[in-house]
Design a protein around this motif. Structure first.
Motif, PDB file in Angstrom:
ATOM      1  N   VAL A 219      31.367  36.471  32.393  1.00  0.00           N
ATOM      2  CA  VAL A 219      31.533  36.818  33.989  1.00  0.00           C
ATOM      3  C   VAL A 219      32.990  36.905  34.195  1.00  0.00           C
ATOM      4  CG1 VAL A 219      31.109  35.925  36.488  1.00  0.00           C
ATOM      5  CG2 VAL A 219      29.245  35.920  34.922  1.00  0.00           C
ATOM      6  N   THR A 220      33.198  38.062  34.645  1.00  0.00           N
ATOM      7  CA  THR A 220      34.705  38.319  35.147  1.00  0.00           C
ATOM      8  C   THR A 220      35.032  38.144  36.537  1.00  0.00           C
ATOM      9  OG1 THR A 220      35.102  40.285  33.649  1.00  0.00           O
ATOM     10  CG2 THR A 220      36.584  40.102  35.566  1.00  0.00           C
ATOM     11  N   SER A 221      35.897  37.032  36.756  1.00  0.00           N
ATOM     12  CA  SER A 221      36.351  36.372  38.209  1.00  0.00           C
ATOM     13  C   SER A 221      37.680  37.326  38.343  1.00  0.00           C
ATOM     14  CB  SER A 221      36.726  35.044  38.074  1.00  0.00           C
ATOM     15  OG  SER A 221      37.188  34.666  39.406  1.00  0.00           O
ATOM     16  N   PHE A 222      37.669  37.909  39.694  1.00  0.00           N
ATOM     17  CA  PHE A 222      39.072  39.040  39.848  1.00  0.00           C
ATOM     18  C   PHE A 222      39.292  38.798  41.247  1.00  0.00           C
ATOM     19  CE2 PHE A 222      35.050  41.494  40.595  1.00  0.00           C
ATOM     20  CZ  PHE A 222      35.402  42.218  41.977  1.00  0.00           C
ATOM     21  N   ASP A 223      40.378  39.030  41.867  1.00  0.00           N
ATOM     22  CA  ASP A 223      41.060  39.020  43.064  1.00  0.00           C
ATOM     23  C   ASP A 223      40.587  40.294  43.895  1.00  0.00           C
ATOM     24  OD1 ASP A 223      43.152  39.801  45.208  1.00  0.00           O
ATOM     25  OD2 ASP A 223      43.735  37.523  44.598  1.00  0.00           O
ATOM     26  N   THR A 224      39.981  40.017  44.931  1.00  0.00           N
ATOM     27  CA  THR A 224      39.430  41.161  45.700  1.00  0.00           C
ATOM     28  C   THR A 224      40.443  42.181  46.460  1.00  0.00           C
ATOM     29  OG1 THR A 224      39.000  40.021  47.560  1.00  0.00           O
ATOM     30  CG2 THR A 224      37.039  40.290  46.027  1.00  0.00           C
ATOM     31  N   LYS A 225      41.794  41.613  46.441  1.00  0.00           N
ATOM     32  CA  LYS A 225      42.940  41.997  46.917  1.00  0.00           C
ATOM     33  C   LYS A 225      43.451  43.059  46.042  1.00  0.00           C
ATOM     34  CE  LYS A 225      42.245  40.406  50.982  1.00  0.00           C
ATOM     35  NZ  LYS A 225      41.668  41.505  52.176  1.00  0.00           N
ATOM     36  N   THR A 226      44.004  42.575  44.901  1.00  0.00           N
ATOM     37  CA  THR A 226      44.640  43.180  43.817  1.00  0.00           C
ATOM     38  C   THR A 226      43.760  43.911  42.691  1.00  0.00           C
ATOM     39  OG1 THR A 226      44.790  41.186  42.167  1.00  0.00           O
ATOM     40  CG2 THR A 226      46.421  41.551  43.861  1.00  0.00           C
ATOM     41  N   LEU A 227      42.476  43.341  42.728  1.00  0.00           N
ATOM     42  CA  LEU A 227      41.396  43.862  41.733  1.00  0.00           C
ATOM     43  C   LEU A 227      41.915  43.479  40.141  1.00  0.00           C
ATOM     44  CD1 LEU A 227      40.711  47.394  43.037  1.00  0.00           C
ATOM     45  CD2 LEU A 227      39.578  44.883  43.591  1.00  0.00           C
ATOM     46  N   LYS A 228      42.906  42.467  40.218  1.00  0.00           N
ATOM     47  CA  LYS A 228      43.155  42.071  38.692  1.00  0.00           C
ATOM     48  C   LYS A 228      42.221  40.895  38.263  1.00  0.00           C
ATOM     49  CE  LYS A 228      46.777  44.825  38.690  1.00  0.00           C
ATOM     50  NZ  LYS A 228      46.747  46.124  37.836  1.00  0.00           N
TER      51      LYS A 228
END
Length: 338
Positions: A110-119
């Motif tokens: 499962v990839t956890s990512f930042d919803t602002k940067t999409l990184k």
């Protein structure tokens, strides 16, 4: 007064009431009037799976095989992508953390990512073949459901696995009642499981017969209904307290998603045969097919926009004779509304 005259007078007084009742019945029976309002093409190649809407940021997340496409719903344009999500099936959003979690079916992560940067922030190792994934506001945990028969429970703040639930069958889609319970379809056992989200344990196993191979699931939290769309072209409705099937409705072929709109009190099944089945509960507590909307072949997954109360579906033109292969440049988003 003459008896015949009295009867005629009484009957004439009833006529407006009868007419009013007839109009009410006719209005109740009228089709809601959904249709494809518009289409837009965000680009990108490859297959797709679940759609997720962030109502606050007005974004649409589309799982696209190797990455997650992110669409600005107001501008109907591509914002960017979450890269390197092999075999991604879906996205769960943890809004208070500003994080998204994508289920990568091919590499058991499962990839956890930042919803602002999409990184990408981190990659969480889970069991094989994570599929549907949801956020439960009551526990602030994320539940990933696996084809291999387990559910992984993730703390999105710590970005780590905190539990595992053995489901005893192939998990398909799930929903939260936002009050301590999570429900999941078990496709190969023709049942729905009710899970205690805090204890991470199974409370009930409920059969969905006459439904077979449950796929999509939606919840009416106000009335306590579970709408389950099944591969044998039936939508069944369960009472969330008793687990009893209280209704069944014929739907289109190839369902893969089901949503419920609390404003219209309608449930929807998106079907791969190019139809959208619209189901409603009648005044006497029964369930019926309100209308069938023509969409496009392959438009089998969807999401409900809670702001506009429109439905978003995606599809592409299939290559002749090839399974899940699509003509370049044909991927599009369909907007369905009244």
């Amino acid at each position: 007064m003459n008896i015949k005259y009295r009867w005629a007078l009484s009957f004439s007084c009833l006529l407006p009431l009868l007419a009013s009742a007839s109009v009410a019945v006719a209005a109740d029976a009228a089709a809601p009037g959904y249709h494809v309002i518009k289409r837009f093409a965000p680009g990108g190649e490859g297959g797709w799976d679940y759609l997720t809407i962030d109502p606050s940021d007005r974004r649409l997340y589309i799982a696209r095989a190797t990455r997650v496409m992110v669409i600005d719903l107001e501008k109907e344009t591509l914002v960017g992508e979450v890269a390197d999500t092999p075999g991604v099936h879906g996205v769960a959003l943890a809004p208070k953390l500003g994080r998204g979690l994508a289920s990568n079916g091919r590499d058991g992560s499962v990839t956890s990512f930042d919803t602002k940067t999409l990184k990408e922030r981190t990659r969480i190792k889970v069991d094989a073949k994570p599929d549907a994934i949801i956020y439960d506001p009551a526990t602030t945990h994320v539940f990933a459901f696996h084809a291999g028969g387990v559910a992984t429970v993730i703390d999105p703040e710590k970005e780590s696995v905190i539990g595992k639930i053995e489901l005893g069958g192939k998990a398909e889609f799930g929903v939260s009642d936002e009050n301590g319970r999570v429900f999941v379809n078990i496709e190969d056992k023709n049942e729905v499981l009710a899970i205690d989200a805090n204890k991470m344990s199974i409370l009930h196993r409920w059969p969905v017969a006459p439904g077979e191979e449950p796929a999509g699931m939606a919840i009416d939290r106000a009335k306590g209904r579970l709408y389950v769309s099944c591969q044998n072209q039936k939508m069944v409705v369960l009472d969330v307290t008793t687990g009893k099937v209280i209704g069944e409705v014929a739907i289109g072929k190839g369902t893969d998603a089901c949503v419920f709109d609390p404003e219209s009190n309608l449930a929807f099944s998106s079907n791969g045969d190019g139809t959208l089945s619209v189901v409603r509960e009648t005044a006497d507590g029964k369930f019926e097919l309100a209308e069938t909307v023509q969409t496009a072949a392959g438009a089998r997954t969807m999401a409900l926009d809670p702001k506009t109360h429109q439905l978003l579906l995606v599809t592409a033109k299939a290559k002749a004779g090839q399974r899940r292969a699509y003509e370049p440049g044909t991927f599009e988003v369909l907007v369905v509304g009244k």
